[in-house]
Write a protein that holds these residues in place. Structure first.
Motif, PDB file in Angstrom:
ATOM      1  N   ARG A 221       0.824  -1.200   0.000  1.00 50.27           N
ATOM      2  CA  ARG A 221       0.000   0.000   0.000  1.00 50.27           C
ATOM      3  C   ARG A 221       0.861   1.255   0.000  1.00 50.27           C
ATOM      4  O   ARG A 221       0.527   2.219  -0.674  1.00 50.27           O
ATOM      5  N   TRP A 222       1.887   1.202   0.807  1.00 47.33           N
ATOM      6  CA  TRP A 222       2.755   2.372   0.887  1.00 47.33           C
ATOM      7  C   TRP A 222       3.394   2.650  -0.475  1.00 47.33           C
ATOM      8  O   TRP A 222       3.435   3.774  -0.934  1.00 47.33           O
ATOM      9  N   GLY A 223       3.922   1.653  -1.173  1.00 50.37           N
ATOM     10  CA  GLY A 223       4.538   1.781  -2.492  1.00 50.37           C
ATOM     11  C   GLY A 223       3.556   2.323  -3.501  1.00 50.37           C
ATOM     12  O   GLY A 223       3.896   3.152  -4.354  1.00 50.37           O
ATOM     13  N   GLU A 224       2.310   1.851  -3.452  1.00 47.90           N
ATOM     14  CA  GLU A 224       1.274   2.348  -4.358  1.00 47.90           C
ATOM     15  C   GLU A 224       0.997   3.818  -4.106  1.00 47.90           C
ATOM     16  O   GLU A 224       0.834   4.599  -5.042  1.00 47.90           O
ATOM     17  N   GLY A 225       0.987   4.203  -2.888  1.00 51.05           N
ATOM     18  CA  GLY A 225       0.749   5.611  -2.552  1.00 51.05           C
ATOM     19  C   GLY A 225       1.883   6.510  -3.057  1.00 51.05           C
ATOM     20  O   GLY A 225       1.641   7.609  -3.569  1.00 51.05           O
ATOM     21  N   VAL A 226       3.122   6.054  -2.924  1.00 57.23           N
ATOM     22  CA  VAL A 226       4.275   6.815  -3.412  1.00 57.23           C
ATOM     23  C   VAL A 226       4.219   6.935  -4.925  1.00 57.23           C
ATOM     24  O   VAL A 226       4.452   7.984  -5.502  1.00 57.23           O
TER      25      VAL A 226
END
Length: 170
Positions: free
Chosen positions: A1-6
């Motif tokens: 999720r964090w990678g997708e947000g970045v």
């Protein structure tokens, strides 16, 4: 999720407005004052004093620089070269200065331009300036026959010592 947000923050997506680049700010360039030969003489003399030149040497340099600046003092220091040296040679010759004195002035200009380059006030080092030579009329190294005969007759009229001297040296 964090990678997708970045990734979403980095890549512009649909419906997102791309940020406009910030407006260019124009910065006015500071006015650059052109350093003339006259203005550079104080810097040069200060440098010479700091390097330990004697008071008499500084006085001589100051006097020669006054002569130089009287002729080509308004020239920008970066352009001082053979053209200004030519004007200087002509002006000093018109004042009746000897070739050795004119050459001393030219050597001073060469040293000044070299030192100002070393100090960062001039972009290029000074070039070697053409010197002046005396155009003396060649005098014969020996007397012609008529002149020598006249010397011998005058010396013979004085006494034998003078006659012997003229005959030996003649």
């Amino acid at each position: 999720r964090w990678g997708e947000g970045v990734r979403r923050d980095i890549e512009p997506g649909e419906g997102r407005e791309e940020a406009a680049p910030p407006p260019a700010v124009e910065v006015a360039a500071p006015a650059v004052e052109v350093l003339t030969l006259s203005a550079a003489t104080d810097l040069y003399l200060e440098d010479c004093a700091g390097r330990g030149d004697a008071v008499g040497t500084l006085t001589t340099k100051r006097s020669r620089l006054a002569n130089i600046c009287g002729v080509v003092g308004d020239a920008p220091i970066d352009t001082v070269g053979e053209a200004q040296a030519s004007k200087l040679r002509a002006a000093l010759r018109a004042r009746g200065m000897l070739a050795s004195t004119i050459n001393a002035h030219l050597r001073l200009v060469q040293h000044l331009t070299k030192r100002l380059h070393d100090l960062g006030y001039r972009s290029t080092p000074g070039t070697r300036l053409e010197t002046v030579s005396d155009r003396r009329v060649k005098v014969p190294k020996a007397y012609d026959d008529a002149t020598f005969e006249a010397l011998v007759s005058v010396a013979a009229g004085i006494d034998g010592d003078h006659l012997a001297l003229v005959l030996v040296c003649g």
